[in-house]
Design an enzyme around this catalytic site. Sequence first.
Site, mmCIF file in Angstrom:
data_model
loop_
_atom_site.group_PDB
_atom_site.id
_atom_site.type_symbol
_atom_site.label_atom_id
_atom_site.label_comp_id
_atom_site.label_asym_id
_atom_site.label_seq_id
_atom_site.Cartn_x
_atom_site.Cartn_y
_atom_site.Cartn_z
ATOM 1 N N LYS A 1 -26.197 0.776 -7.395
ATOM 2 C CA LYS A 1 -27.497 0.299 -6.903
ATOM 3 C C LYS A 1 -28.011 -0.742 -7.872
ATOM 4 O O LYS A 1 -27.675 -0.733 -9.058
ATOM 5 C CB LYS A 1 -28.501 1.459 -6.836
ATOM 6 C CG LYS A 1 -29.654 1.211 -5.895
ATOM 7 C CD LYS A 1 -29.271 1.611 -4.476
ATOM 8 C CE LYS A 1 -30.432 1.523 -3.517
ATOM 9 N NZ LYS A 1 -30.146 2.270 -2.274
HETATM 10 N N1 GLU Z 1 -29.692 0.528 0.800
HETATM 11 C C1 GLU Z 1 -29.002 1.332 1.767
HETATM 12 C C2 GLU Z 1 -28.926 2.783 1.338
HETATM 13 O O1 GLU Z 1 -29.714 3.247 0.545
HETATM 14 C C3 GLU Z 1 -27.655 0.764 2.177
HETATM 15 C C4 GLU Z 1 -26.692 0.471 1.090
HETATM 16 C C5 GLU Z 1 -25.445 -0.284 1.565
HETATM 17 O O2 GLU Z 1 -25.358 -0.633 2.724
HETATM 18 O O3 GLU Z 1 -24.579 -0.502 0.724
HETATM 19 O O4 GLU Z 1 -28.131 3.538 1.845
#
Ligand code: GLU
Length: 423
Positions: A113
């Site tokens: 992240k």
């Molecule tokens: N931000 C989204 C999540 O928390 C998607 C992450 C992604 O598609 O890699 O799952």
Amino acid sequence: MKTLSFLGNDSDSAWNIFVTQVERVRPHLGELEAWIETLMRPKRALIVDIPLEMEDGTVRHFEGYRVQHNLSRGPGKGGVRYHADVTLDEVMALSAWMTIKCAVLNLPFGGAKGGIRVDPATLSQKELERLTRRYTSEIGLIIGPQQDIPAPDVGTNAQVMAWMMDTWSMNVGATTTGVVTGKPVHLGGSLGRVKATGRGVFVTGRQAASHLGLPLTDARIGIQGFGNVGSVSAQLFAEAGANIIAIQDHSATLYSAAGIDIEALSAWQQKEGKIAGFPGVDTVEPGTFWELEYDIVIPAALEGQITPERARNLNCRLVLEGANGPTLPQADDILRERGILVLPDVICNAGGVTVSYFEWVQDFSSFYWSEEEIYQKLDQIILNAFEEVWKNAQSKGISLRTAAYATACERILTARKERGIYP
Ligand code: GLU
């Protein structure tokens, strides 16, 4: 509860919520428990300084992060958050939840992240672009289509992903669409990606409701958050005949016993940038949101929203975690004692990363699927994961969250063990 030397002691911090959740799975891991420490710290965390020349010529510095929590099962995967409250602790937790989420869904990714502590609404479009490009250059050291693949999260969108893709591509000298997902469709983005998270909340939520014998027709639903996740799930539940009786965002809490017109509210938000001022419904105090009578509550904003106090008063049968980490562990226990079912984030909101996986695969093969194919594959993967976790939870008498963590940890720690320790 201080698990890492550089963290604070707040037991409700996002990272500590994650650690508590992992602790709860220990008794269900058998001999793999010996490897659990692997999950109690991120593999790699990068903190970057982003100097930004503002429109008025001054320079401001922003703090950004990219954390790769675990890469045992594949490249890192996870969004990038632009929000005024982003911290390293939070990004670490969000990266760890991605590790678990990708493993429960059996996607071939680890968890990562990123984030920048910035309120994007205070920046001009040009400032936002420069901020994004510099951030991408700084974290360019550790991202890549085989290393770690960012995507949108709170405060970022397809345009931000287009800038990230362009910046990384310019730096390596070749257009590389697979370096990020959630891009615009004509830049290698996937059909269905924008609605994917909300669709996953709806599809898994409908399945959970059906297991509970809870009909969706006229079900009273409250949703916190009206961004990408909240608005799409609101629309799908409304189409299924439910009444969305309350919606809360940072600007207001709206209430209508007869149900809020979601299409009209979405159009209002597009124009105004917030839900406040929407005509024809009541505006109530923010605290009232947690006291109304519902069948289903969907926290679809930020983490830590369902506190023990709110859990004691919450009046519903089912909680669908559209947000990441919305329920504190103690609140989880209270809801369970009160017979309120919680469908955990790592399944409930996994639709987004599942379609991100499809996007990544399509970019590699340069062959693109129809929206229908995407939704069909999404529903199949997410419902299979749901049913597997449901069965485990039933047979072991544990919560859906602990059952999901047990499945995920078994996959991650088996991979960890089989790879062994280098050197
Ligand atoms: N931000 C989204 C999540 O928390 C998607 C992450 C992604 O598609 O890699 O799952």
